[in-house]
Design a protein around this motif. Structure first.
Motif: not given
Lengths: 290, 324
Positions: A142-164
């Motif tokens: 669960g921790v592996v999946v969750a941390s990868l998912a959260v990191a992916a979300l941050v990646g999307l936030l940084l590269t795909r949003t106005k805030l990022g």
């Protein structure tokens, strides 16, 4: 082979947590140019907050959401109230200031929460699943999946949003970003907030296996710093990969090389840190920024 | 200058006379203050004169303390002779931690020294055949290994420890002062103020920086050795990560330098937790409040320091402008 797989998964689970913390450190470094030595203690305080809410009868997920929101606000507030007045001062002074935050938050957590480890079950059960002879704990998976998912979300936030975009612009060239209408001050606060929220996730994920106590993440902070350095201190992806690599390395070396055991893991991480700084300070996984 | 010398002479007299009216435990406490004083001199050397931050002087102290403990407990060496060995071993570890600082400056020593502070306690536990693991080491098998046991000047144990620690402390200060007044000191300041200009002036930046790391860690090693001698016992719990950070607080509280600052910082490291106990409704039997106040002190100092320094600067300038 099954032993190797078991170490791989438990190493990836610890590595995911180091990676998230490293990601938080890199975010702070990118947006405000500082290494925040208090990042681990901020995460521990957040985990204590989440535990307190659960202890008061909240269900886990709402408590987790509230913790993340509060951490974001707290991190941003710290940047505005404590860091902003010294922002233009020498880097060494700001570093010392974050050490002051480390001690304050560590003391505060021990003062309010008490020093004894708390039982905190977290979102995943500790039971085992057996796949092809190898036993994995559901929590680790669960921790592996969750941390990868959260990191992916941050990646999307940084590269795909106005805030990022704003965050990246404010860190890459503050003056130009300001001319283009980016509110650089707000972006710096948001960078700290985002890092604090990431740290909160890391803290809550780490608490069930490490045991929730005030010094829970002090060693993990060293691992996260080593992971961030592996990634060149500036690359979010490098930090995550560095964290995962370091987690697996420490688990394999600690578990399979009897001479190292559990007790030489911090020394092993220190050796990695020294070697990277000596041989390739830009980080073996780091990308040279233009 | 004469006034300064008079103050130092007065301080020396107070320092020498202090243990006589005090009880034995208080004298030992003041001896450990001397050990912290030496460690803070080391932190100051980096912070004030080399422009580097050390987060690991507690770790270097541990190295020095265990050198002394091993030599006294396993090899029967006398307390005094273990101090140079502790300085050498800790200085060597400091050089090692400083190596990355030759390539990348600024953050790398802070990171490496923090790593040493974190890794020291568990590493000590791992080599338990040498270090006694979590049980630690009691230092002196025979009383003739200590100055008190040998009957030096007929001092009580506390007085001997006090005299030893502060004599070494004053000696360290004088040596450091001489080093900083030499051409090495000027090179160090040049590197701190501008690496480029220093290099252009022919200063060997790596050698100067590395020497500073080594000397600073050696001072911490001496401090650790004396701390071990003072309490006659070491264990991994003597050197938690927090100790390194407290020493940094002590250094900053002394406004990063000057002998008075280092004394003040050392007193703070030893007595702050007890001062905190004077605040109503604070339970100091737990570690939390003391740590919190150490941290809060540091944050407050770092926020106030620019203002303090700026106003001190303004006062000094006004003083110079006034005709005499």
């Amino acid at each position: 082979m099954t032993g190797f797989l078991e170490h791989l998964v438990s190493g990836l689970a610890s590595g995911g947590i180091y990676g998230l913390l490293a990601l938080a450190i890199v975010l702070v470094r990118r947006t405000t140019g500082v290494i925040n030595f208090a990042q681990g203690e901020m995460a521990t305080l957040a985990a204590f907050g989440c535990w307190t809410l659960v202890d008061h009868g909240w269900a886990f997920w709402p408590a987790f959401g509230a913790t993340i929101a509060l951490s974001f606000a707290g991190g941003a507030a710290l940047q505005v109230v404590v860091l902003r007045p010294v922002e233009r001062g020498p880097l060494a002074g700001i570093l010392v200031l974050t050490v002051g935050l480390l001690l304050s938050l560590n003391g505060l957590t021990a003062w309010i929460g008490g020093g004894a480890p708390k039982r905190f079950d977290g979102p995943f059960s500790a039971s085992l699943v057996t796949v092809g002879g190898a036993a994995f704990s559901k929590r680790d998976l669960g921790v592996v999946v969750a941390s990868l998912a959260v990191a992916a979300l941050v990646g999307l936030l940084l590269t795909r949003t106005k805030l990022g975009l704003g965050l990246r612009a404010a860190s890459a060239s503050p003056a130009e970003a300001r001319l283009a209408g980016v509110r650089v001050g707000a972006m710096r606060a948001a960078g700290w907030g985002l890092a604090a929220a990431l740290g909160a996730v890391a803290g809550v994920l780490a608490a069930p296996s490490l045991g929730l106590e005030p010094n829970m993440l002090q060693t993990a902070l060293l691992y996260a710093l080593a992971a961030a350095v592996l990634g060149g201190l500036d690359s979010p992806a490098g930090a995550l990969v560095g964290g995962l690599l370091l987690g697996v390395l420490l688990d394999l070396v600690g578990g399979c090389v009897h001479w190292v055991g559990g007790e030489l893991r911090p020394a092993t991480a220190l050796a990695v840190l020294l070697a990277v700084l000596l041989v390739r300070p830009a980080g073996p996984l780091g990308v040279r920024r233009a | 200058m004469r006034q300064k010398l008079a103050w130092l002479a007065l301080a020396a007299i107070v320092l020498a006379a202090l243990p006589f009216p005090l009880s034995e435990p208080h004298t030992v406490e003041l001896a450990t203050v001397g050990a912290y004083f030496i460690a803070i001199l080391g932190v100051d050397l980096l912070g004030r004169h080399a422009g580097e931050v050390s987060l690991g002087h507690g770790g270097f102290m541990a190295v020095g303390a265990y050198t002394t403990a091993t030599l006294t407990a396993d090899h029967g060496v006398r307390d005094l002779w273990t101090i140079p060995a502790a300085a050498a071993v800790a200085g060597g570890v400091g050089l090692l931690a400083g190596l990355p600082g030759l390539r990348v400056s600024g953050l790398s020593f802070a990171l490496a020294s923090f790593g040493i502070a974190v890794a020291a306690p568990t590493t000590l536990r791992r080599f338990d055949h040498l270090t006694g693991g979590s049980r630690g080491i009691a230092l002196f098998g025979k009383s003739t290994q200590t100055g008190h046991g040998l009957g030096v000047l007929g001092l009580t144990n506390g007085q001997w420890l006090y005299a030893l620690t502060w004599t070494v402390g004053v000696a360290c200060f004088l040596v450091l002062w001489a080093i900083l007044a030499s051409s090495f000191g000027r090179s160090l300041h040049a590197v701190r103020d501008s690496e480029l200009a220093a290099a252009a002036a022919g200063v060997n930046r790596p050698a100067v920086k590395l020497a500073a790391f080594g000397i600073s860690a050696a001072l911490a090693g001496i401090a650790g050795s004396l701390l071990a001698i003072d309490v006659a016992y070491v264990s991994p719990h003597t050197f938690p990560i927090q100790l390194s950070l407290y020493l940094l607080v002590g250094s900053v509280a002394g406004l990063y330098g000057s002998i008075w600052g280092a004394v003040l910082g050392a007193l703070l490291v030893q007595y702050l937790s007890r001062l905190v106990g004077l605040v109503p409704h604070v339970d100091t039997s737990r570690a939390g409040p003391a740590t919190f106040f150490f941290g809060a002190t540091l944050v407050a100092l770092m926020l106030a320091l620019p203002l303090v320094l700026r106003s001190a600067d303004a006062i000094a300038r006004r003083g110079h402008a006034r005709p005499h």
